[in-house]
Design a protein around this motif. Structure first.
Motif, PDB file in Angstrom:
ATOM      1  N   GLY A   4     -33.787  54.077 -18.441  1.00 37.56           N
ATOM      2  CA  GLY A   4     -34.369  54.012 -17.112  1.00 37.56           C
ATOM      3  C   GLY A   4     -33.322  53.622 -16.079  1.00 37.56           C
ATOM      4  O   GLY A   4     -32.303  54.276 -15.950  1.00 37.56           O
ATOM      5  N   ASP A   5     -33.562  52.530 -15.388  1.00 40.98           N
ATOM      6  CA  ASP A   5     -32.620  52.071 -14.375  1.00 40.98           C
ATOM      7  C   ASP A   5     -31.732  50.941 -14.886  1.00 40.98           C
ATOM      8  O   ASP A   5     -31.175  50.186 -14.108  1.00 40.98           O
ATOM      9  N   GLY A   6     -31.570  50.832 -16.192  1.00 43.04           N
ATOM     10  CA  GLY A   6     -30.757  49.764 -16.776  1.00 43.04           C
ATOM     11  C   GLY A   6     -30.011  50.219 -18.013  1.00 43.04           C
ATOM     12  O   GLY A   6     -29.908  51.403 -18.301  1.00 43.04           O
ATOM     13  N   VAL A   7     -29.490  49.240 -18.728  1.00 46.12           N
ATOM     14  CA  VAL A   7     -28.765  49.478 -19.972  1.00 46.12           C
ATOM     15  C   VAL A   7     -29.413  48.634 -21.057  1.00 46.12           C
ATOM     16  O   VAL A   7     -29.609  47.425 -20.881  1.00 46.12           O
ATOM     17  N   LYS A   8     -29.773  49.272 -22.171  1.00 51.06           N
ATOM     18  CA  LYS A   8     -30.348  48.552 -23.302  1.00 51.06           C
ATOM     19  C   LYS A   8     -29.223  48.210 -24.271  1.00 51.06           C
ATOM     20  O   LYS A   8     -28.535  49.093 -24.770  1.00 51.06           O
ATOM     21  N   VAL A   9     -29.029  46.925 -24.487  1.00 50.65           N
ATOM     22  CA  VAL A   9     -28.024  46.431 -25.425  1.00 50.65           C
ATOM     23  C   VAL A   9     -28.771  46.026 -26.692  1.00 50.65           C
ATOM     24  O   VAL A   9     -29.695  45.210 -26.635  1.00 50.65           O
ATOM     25  N   SER A  10     -28.407  46.619 -27.816  1.00 54.04           N
ATOM     26  CA  SER A  10     -29.049  46.275 -29.076  1.00 54.04           C
ATOM     27  C   SER A  10     -27.992  46.204 -30.176  1.00 54.04           C
ATOM     28  O   SER A  10     -26.879  46.688 -30.008  1.00 54.04           O
ATOM     29  N   PHE A  11     -28.365  45.595 -31.291  1.00 50.50           N
ATOM     30  CA  PHE A  11     -27.413  45.417 -32.378  1.00 50.50           C
ATOM     31  C   PHE A  11     -28.147  45.310 -33.705  1.00 50.50           C
ATOM     32  O   PHE A  11     -29.356  45.123 -33.751  1.00 50.50           O
ATOM     33  N   GLU A  12     -27.376  45.435 -34.779  1.00 41.60           N
ATOM     34  CA  GLU A  12     -27.898  45.265 -36.127  1.00 41.60           C
ATOM     35  C   GLU A  12     -27.310  43.990 -36.704  1.00 41.60           C
ATOM     36  O   GLU A  12     -26.150  43.676 -36.458  1.00 41.60           O
ATOM     37  N   ILE A  13     -28.096  43.281 -37.463  1.00 41.81           N
ATOM     38  CA  ILE A  13     -27.618  42.096 -38.157  1.00 41.81           C
ATOM     39  C   ILE A  13     -28.321  42.052 -39.505  1.00 41.81           C
ATOM     40  O   ILE A  13     -29.518  42.310 -39.598  1.00 41.81           O
ATOM     41  N   LYS A  14     -27.565  41.770 -40.551  1.00 42.18           N
ATOM     42  CA  LYS A  14     -28.114  41.817 -41.904  1.00 42.18           C
ATOM     43  C   LYS A  14     -28.511  40.448 -42.445  1.00 42.18           C
ATOM     44  O   LYS A  14     -29.116  40.355 -43.484  1.00 42.18           O
ATOM     45  N   SER A  15     -28.195  39.399 -41.744  1.00 43.29           N
ATOM     46  CA  SER A  15     -28.486  38.046 -42.201  1.00 43.29           C
ATOM     47  C   SER A  15     -29.988  37.794 -42.262  1.00 43.29           C
ATOM     48  O   SER A  15     -30.711  38.049 -41.294  1.00 43.29           O
ATOM     49  N   LYS A  16     -30.465  37.282 -43.373  1.00 45.18           N
ATOM     50  CA  LYS A  16     -31.876  36.932 -43.511  1.00 45.18           C
ATOM     51  C   LYS A  16     -32.178  35.616 -42.802  1.00 45.18           C
ATOM     52  O   LYS A  16     -33.328  35.278 -42.604  1.00 45.18           O
ATOM     53  N   SER A  37     -29.914  36.366 -20.469  1.00 46.62           N
ATOM     54  CA  SER A  37     -31.190  36.408 -21.187  1.00 46.62           C
ATOM     55  C   SER A  37     -31.557  35.007 -21.649  1.00 46.62           C
ATOM     56  O   SER A  37     -30.694  34.164 -21.840  1.00 46.62           O
ATOM     57  N   ASN A  38     -32.822  34.780 -21.808  1.00 44.72           N
ATOM     58  CA  ASN A  38     -33.255  33.577 -22.502  1.00 44.72           C
ATOM     59  C   ASN A  38     -33.011  33.820 -23.985  1.00 44.72           C
ATOM     60  O   ASN A  38     -32.555  34.900 -24.382  1.00 44.72           O
ATOM     61  N   PHE A  39     -33.335  32.870 -24.808  1.00 44.43           N
ATOM     62  CA  PHE A  39     -33.220  33.063 -26.248  1.00 44.43           C
ATOM     63  C   PHE A  39     -34.196  34.166 -26.650  1.00 44.43           C
ATOM     64  O   PHE A  39     -35.389  34.085 -26.359  1.00 44.43           O
ATOM     65  N   VAL A  40     -33.681  35.228 -27.264  1.00 40.72           N
ATOM     66  CA  VAL A  40     -34.486  36.391 -27.641  1.00 40.72           C
ATOM     67  C   VAL A  40     -34.575  36.450 -29.152  1.00 40.72           C
ATOM     68  O   VAL A  40     -33.554  36.413 -29.842  1.00 40.72           O
ATOM     69  N   LYS A  41     -35.790  36.566 -29.691  1.00 47.97           N
ATOM     70  CA  LYS A  41     -35.954  36.625 -31.149  1.00 47.97           C
ATOM     71  C   LYS A  41     -35.720  38.019 -31.703  1.00 47.97           C
ATOM     72  O   LYS A  41     -35.469  38.174 -32.870  1.00 47.97           O
ATOM     73  N   GLY A  42     -35.796  39.043 -30.881  1.00 54.06           N
ATOM     74  CA  GLY A  42     -35.575  40.411 -31.335  1.00 54.06           C
ATOM     75  C   GLY A  42     -34.102  40.729 -31.460  1.00 54.06           C
ATOM     76  O   GLY A  42     -33.263  39.835 -31.600  1.00 54.06           O
ATOM     77  N   LYS A  43     -33.763  42.012 -31.352  1.00 63.05           N
ATOM     78  CA  LYS A  43     -32.373  42.457 -31.483  1.00 63.05           C
ATOM     79  C   LYS A  43     -31.980  43.409 -30.360  1.00 63.05           C
ATOM     80  O   LYS A  43     -31.093  44.238 -30.520  1.00 63.05           O
ATOM     81  N   SER A  44     -32.644  43.289 -29.197  1.00 62.91           N
ATOM     82  CA  SER A  44     -32.271  44.118 -28.052  1.00 62.91           C
ATOM     83  C   SER A  44     -32.718  43.451 -26.753  1.00 62.91           C
ATOM     84  O   SER A  44     -33.616  42.613 -26.746  1.00 62.91           O
ATOM     85  N   PHE A  45     -32.049  43.856 -25.664  1.00 61.03           N
ATOM     86  CA  PHE A  45     -32.356  43.340 -24.334  1.00 61.03           C
ATOM     87  C   PHE A  45     -31.975  44.418 -23.337  1.00 61.03           C
ATOM     88  O   PHE A  45     -30.913  45.036 -23.456  1.00 61.03           O
ATOM     89  N   THR A  46     -32.822  44.671 -22.330  1.00 70.13           N
ATOM     90  CA  THR A  46     -32.523  45.653 -21.302  1.00 70.13           C
ATOM     91  C   THR A  46     -32.085  44.931 -20.030  1.00 70.13           C
ATOM     92  O   THR A  46     -32.820  44.115 -19.491  1.00 70.13           O
ATOM     93  N   ASP A  47     -30.860  45.238 -19.598  1.00 73.90           N
ATOM     94  CA  ASP A  47     -30.267  44.654 -18.398  1.00 73.90           C
ATOM     95  C   ASP A  47     -30.523  45.610 -17.240  1.00 73.90           C
ATOM     96  O   ASP A  47     -30.016  46.731 -17.236  1.00 73.90           O
ATOM     97  N   LYS A  48     -31.302  45.170 -16.254  1.00 73.80           N
ATOM     98  CA  LYS A  48     -31.661  46.043 -15.132  1.00 73.80           C
ATOM     99  C   LYS A  48     -30.978  45.665 -13.826  1.00 73.80           C
ATOM    100  O   LYS A  48     -31.113  46.361 -12.845  1.00 73.80           O
ATOM    101  N   LYS A  49     -30.246  44.566 -13.804  1.00 70.41           N
ATOM    102  CA  LYS A  49     -29.599  44.114 -12.576  1.00 70.41           C
ATOM    103  C   LYS A  49     -28.159  44.608 -12.528  1.00 70.41           C
ATOM    104  O   LYS A  49     -27.212  43.847 -12.699  1.00 70.41           O
ATOM    105  N   LEU A  50     -28.013  45.909 -12.308  1.00 73.88           N
ATOM    106  CA  LEU A  50     -26.703  46.552 -12.375  1.00 73.88           C
ATOM    107  C   LEU A  50     -26.407  47.329 -11.099  1.00 73.88           C
ATOM    108  O   LEU A  50     -27.312  47.726 -10.385  1.00 73.88           O
TER     109      LEU A  50
END
Length: 82
Positions: A4-16, A37-50
């Motif tokens: 959309g109007d931002g960038v989605k930053v995501s990653f993979e992590i294998k740690s249980k 970002s605040n503390f995010v429990k998922g693995k992605s965040f969309t930055d819209k302030k660009l």
């Protein structure tokens, strides 16, 4: 990834033991990183302030359940379309 109007930053992590992450961004010649970002429990965040035509540098700090931190390498993105 452009989203959309931002960038989605995501990653993979294998740690249980993974608990979440914080995303940091810099946009200047001196790499002063700011938590965007605040503390995010998922693995992605969309930055819209660009701003179109600007370079951004992202860094992820991932936390395990004990509070230990792993820091990612820096990812550079130059926005042409946003």
């Amino acid at each position: 990834v452009k989203k959309g109007d931002g960038v989605k930053v995501s990653f993979e992590i294998k740690s249980k033991d993974y608990a979440g992450f914080k995303l940091f961004r810099s946009s200047g010649n001196i790499l002063n990183y700011y938590n965007i970002s605040n503390f995010v429990k998922g693995k992605s965040f969309t930055d819209k302030k660009l701003t179109k035509g600007k370079k951004y540098f992202y860094m992820i700090k991932a936390y395990d359940k004990s509070g230990n931190i792993s820091q990612s390498r820096v990812l550079e993105i130059k926005l042409k379309d946003i």
